[in-house]
Design a protein around this motif. Sequence first.
Motif, mmCIF file in Angstrom:
data_model
loop_
_atom_site.group_PDB
_atom_site.id
_atom_site.type_symbol
_atom_site.label_atom_id
_atom_site.label_comp_id
_atom_site.label_asym_id
_atom_site.label_seq_id
_atom_site.Cartn_x
_atom_site.Cartn_y
_atom_site.Cartn_z
ATOM 1 N N GLN A 4 -34.130 -138.425 -37.267
ATOM 2 C CA GLN A 4 -35.583 -138.483 -37.322
ATOM 3 C C GLN A 4 -36.067 -139.899 -37.005
ATOM 4 O O GLN A 4 -35.597 -140.851 -37.613
ATOM 5 N N ARG A 5 -37.042 -140.014 -36.113
ATOM 6 C CA ARG A 5 -37.603 -141.324 -35.755
ATOM 7 C C ARG A 5 -38.928 -141.616 -36.462
ATOM 8 O O ARG A 5 -39.505 -142.668 -36.289
ATOM 9 N N LEU A 6 -39.419 -140.681 -37.269
ATOM 10 C CA LEU A 6 -40.768 -140.809 -37.800
ATOM 11 C C LEU A 6 -40.994 -142.055 -38.637
ATOM 12 O O LEU A 6 -42.082 -142.640 -38.597
ATOM 13 N N LEU A 7 -39.998 -142.543 -39.360
ATOM 14 C CA LEU A 7 -40.206 -143.755 -40.144
ATOM 15 C C LEU A 7 -40.117 -145.005 -39.274
ATOM 16 O O LEU A 7 -40.764 -146.014 -39.581
ATOM 17 N N GLU A 8 -39.367 -144.943 -38.199
ATOM 18 C CA GLU A 8 -39.373 -146.059 -37.251
ATOM 19 C C GLU A 8 -40.748 -146.160 -36.593
ATOM 20 O O GLU A 8 -41.287 -147.247 -36.415
ATOM 21 N N VAL A 9 -41.329 -145.017 -36.250
ATOM 22 C CA VAL A 9 -42.675 -144.999 -35.689
ATOM 23 C C VAL A 9 -43.670 -145.511 -36.729
ATOM 24 O O VAL A 9 -44.560 -146.306 -36.406
ATOM 25 N N LEU A 10 -43.516 -145.093 -37.982
ATOM 26 C CA LEU A 10 -44.400 -145.585 -39.037
ATOM 27 C C LEU A 10 -44.321 -147.105 -39.131
ATOM 28 O O LEU A 10 -45.343 -147.783 -39.199
ATOM 29 N N ARG A 11 -43.101 -147.641 -39.119
ATOM 30 C CA ARG A 11 -42.921 -149.096 -39.198
ATOM 31 C C ARG A 11 -43.607 -149.803 -38.017
ATOM 32 O O ARG A 11 -44.322 -150.775 -38.197
ATOM 33 N N GLN A 12 -43.393 -149.291 -36.813
ATOM 34 C CA GLN A 12 -44.004 -149.897 -35.626
ATOM 35 C C GLN A 12 -45.522 -149.850 -35.700
ATOM 36 O O GLN A 12 -46.204 -150.846 -35.412
ATOM 37 N N ASP A 13 -46.055 -148.702 -36.103
ATOM 38 C CA ASP A 13 -47.508 -148.565 -36.224
ATOM 39 C C ASP A 13 -48.053 -149.486 -37.311
ATOM 40 O O ASP A 13 -49.129 -150.071 -37.163
ATOM 41 N N TRP A 14 -47.323 -149.613 -38.416
ATOM 42 C CA TRP A 14 -47.766 -150.478 -39.511
ATOM 43 C C TRP A 14 -47.795 -151.939 -39.053
ATOM 44 O O TRP A 14 -48.776 -152.646 -39.267
ATOM 45 N N GLU A 15 -46.699 -152.355 -38.421
ATOM 46 C CA GLU A 15 -46.602 -153.755 -37.995
ATOM 47 C C GLU A 15 -47.623 -154.110 -36.923
ATOM 48 O O GLU A 15 -48.151 -155.219 -36.908
ATOM 49 N N SER A 16 -47.941 -153.171 -36.039
ATOM 50 C CA SER A 16 -48.929 -153.435 -34.991
ATOM 51 C C SER A 16 -50.362 -153.278 -35.499
ATOM 52 O O SER A 16 -51.300 -153.707 -34.835
ATOM 53 N N GLY A 17 -50.515 -152.640 -36.653
ATOM 54 C CA GLY A 17 -51.844 -152.360 -37.184
ATOM 55 C C GLY A 17 -52.453 -151.080 -36.637
ATOM 56 O O GLY A 17 -53.587 -150.746 -36.960
ATOM 57 N N ALA A 18 -51.695 -150.347 -35.823
ATOM 58 C CA ALA A 18 -52.210 -149.115 -35.223
ATOM 59 C C ALA A 18 -52.492 -148.040 -36.270
ATOM 60 O O ALA A 18 -53.428 -147.248 -36.119
ATOM 61 N N MET A 19 -51.680 -147.985 -37.329
ATOM 62 C CA MET A 19 -51.896 -147.011 -38.399
ATOM 63 C C MET A 19 -51.407 -147.613 -39.708
ATOM 64 O O MET A 19 -50.223 -147.856 -39.882
ATOM 65 N N ARG A 20 -52.359 -147.815 -40.599
ATOM 66 C CA ARG A 20 -52.031 -148.360 -41.917
ATOM 67 C C ARG A 20 -52.524 -147.446 -43.034
ATOM 68 O O ARG A 20 -52.536 -147.847 -44.188
ATOM 69 N N PHE A 21 -52.987 -146.253 -42.690
ATOM 70 C CA PHE A 21 -53.453 -145.285 -43.685
ATOM 71 C C PHE A 21 -54.553 -145.894 -44.551
ATOM 72 O O PHE A 21 -54.608 -145.664 -45.752
ATOM 73 N N ALA A 22 -55.432 -146.670 -43.922
ATOM 74 C CA ALA A 22 -56.446 -147.412 -44.667
ATOM 75 C C ALA A 22 -57.874 -147.009 -44.303
ATOM 76 O O ALA A 22 -58.814 -147.593 -44.830
ATOM 77 N N GLY A 23 -58.038 -146.029 -43.430
ATOM 78 C CA GLY A 23 -59.384 -145.590 -43.077
ATOM 79 C C GLY A 23 -59.988 -144.755 -44.192
ATOM 80 O O GLY A 23 -59.308 -144.407 -45.162
ATOM 81 N N PRO A 24 -61.264 -144.415 -44.072
ATOM 82 C CA PRO A 24 -61.892 -143.573 -45.083
ATOM 83 C C PRO A 24 -61.133 -142.256 -45.248
ATOM 84 O O PRO A 24 -60.837 -141.573 -44.270
ATOM 85 N N GLY A 25 -60.780 -141.920 -46.466
ATOM 86 C CA GLY A 25 -60.073 -140.678 -46.755
ATOM 87 C C GLY A 25 -58.602 -140.685 -46.383
ATOM 88 O O GLY A 25 -57.966 -139.646 -46.394
ATOM 89 N N GLU A 26 -58.046 -141.840 -46.051
ATOM 90 C CA GLU A 26 -56.637 -141.932 -45.666
ATOM 91 C C GLU A 26 -55.823 -142.565 -46.785
ATOM 92 O O GLU A 26 -56.357 -143.307 -47.614
ATOM 93 N N ALA A 27 -54.518 -142.281 -46.809
ATOM 94 C CA ALA A 27 -53.650 -142.841 -47.849
ATOM 95 C C ALA A 27 -52.192 -142.675 -47.447
ATOM 96 O O ALA A 27 -51.839 -141.762 -46.698
ATOM 97 N N LEU A 28 -51.352 -143.562 -47.970
ATOM 98 C CA LEU A 28 -49.902 -143.456 -47.837
ATOM 99 C C LEU A 28 -49.333 -143.391 -49.244
ATOM 100 O O LEU A 28 -49.748 -144.160 -50.120
ATOM 101 N N PHE A 29 -48.413 -142.460 -49.471
ATOM 102 C CA PHE A 29 -47.813 -142.269 -50.784
ATOM 103 C C PHE A 29 -46.306 -142.429 -50.717
ATOM 104 O O PHE A 29 -45.673 -142.067 -49.727
ATOM 105 N N GLY A 30 -45.740 -142.947 -51.794
ATOM 106 C CA GLY A 30 -44.298 -143.016 -51.957
ATOM 107 C C GLY A 30 -43.897 -142.235 -53.186
ATOM 108 O O GLY A 30 -44.642 -142.193 -54.177
ATOM 109 N N ALA A 31 -42.733 -141.604 -53.122
ATOM 110 C CA ALA A 31 -42.167 -140.902 -54.275
ATOM 111 C C ALA A 31 -40.979 -141.710 -54.766
ATOM 112 O O ALA A 31 -40.126 -142.122 -53.969
ATOM 113 N N PHE A 32 -40.931 -141.937 -56.056
ATOM 114 C CA PHE A 32 -39.915 -142.793 -56.668
ATOM 115 C C PHE A 32 -39.256 -142.086 -57.843
ATOM 116 O O PHE A 32 -39.893 -141.293 -58.541
#
Length: 158
Positions: free
Chosen positions: A31-59
């Motif tokens: 699966q490449r989805l977390l590599e894509v997440l990392r790239q998007d996060w680092e570039s600022g393309a997607m940070r789950f910070a828009g209205p109604g957006e969120a990123l969750f972790g399970a621990f």
Amino acid sequence: MRLRFPIRVARLAALPPGFEELAADATADGQRLLEVLRQDWESGAMRFAGPGEALFGAFAGDALLGLGGLTRDPYAKGEGAARLRRLYVRRSSRRQGVGRALVRAIVAEARAGGWARLRVRAPPAAFPFHESCGFLRAVGEASATHVMPLRPAAPGTP
């Protein structure tokens, strides 16, 4: 492997400790989805910070077991659709309620954000999981395999 701690789901403002190990697990799983997440996060393309957006972790304790996010759905026609994105659970933690706990948090956040429906594009192997979480197979919806209505449609809307 049985979890020694209860599952805790938290909203994230940054990629959490343990992300690298989780991303390596995803890569080993094909699966490449977390590599894509990392790239998007680092570039600022997607940070789950828009209205109604969120990123969750399970621990479990301090161990990161999975991630999942919520964004506006860029592929949906019209307004009111959110998208479940980048859902991944560590292989050794599957079938222990981790994915379900993440989806519950994402659905609750989507409802609180006022989204009308939540869409996801899942691989065929994940169809039973999404359907067991309450998603319906998407019919006639571009770029989505499943959809979950979150509130009744207004009269006269599809």
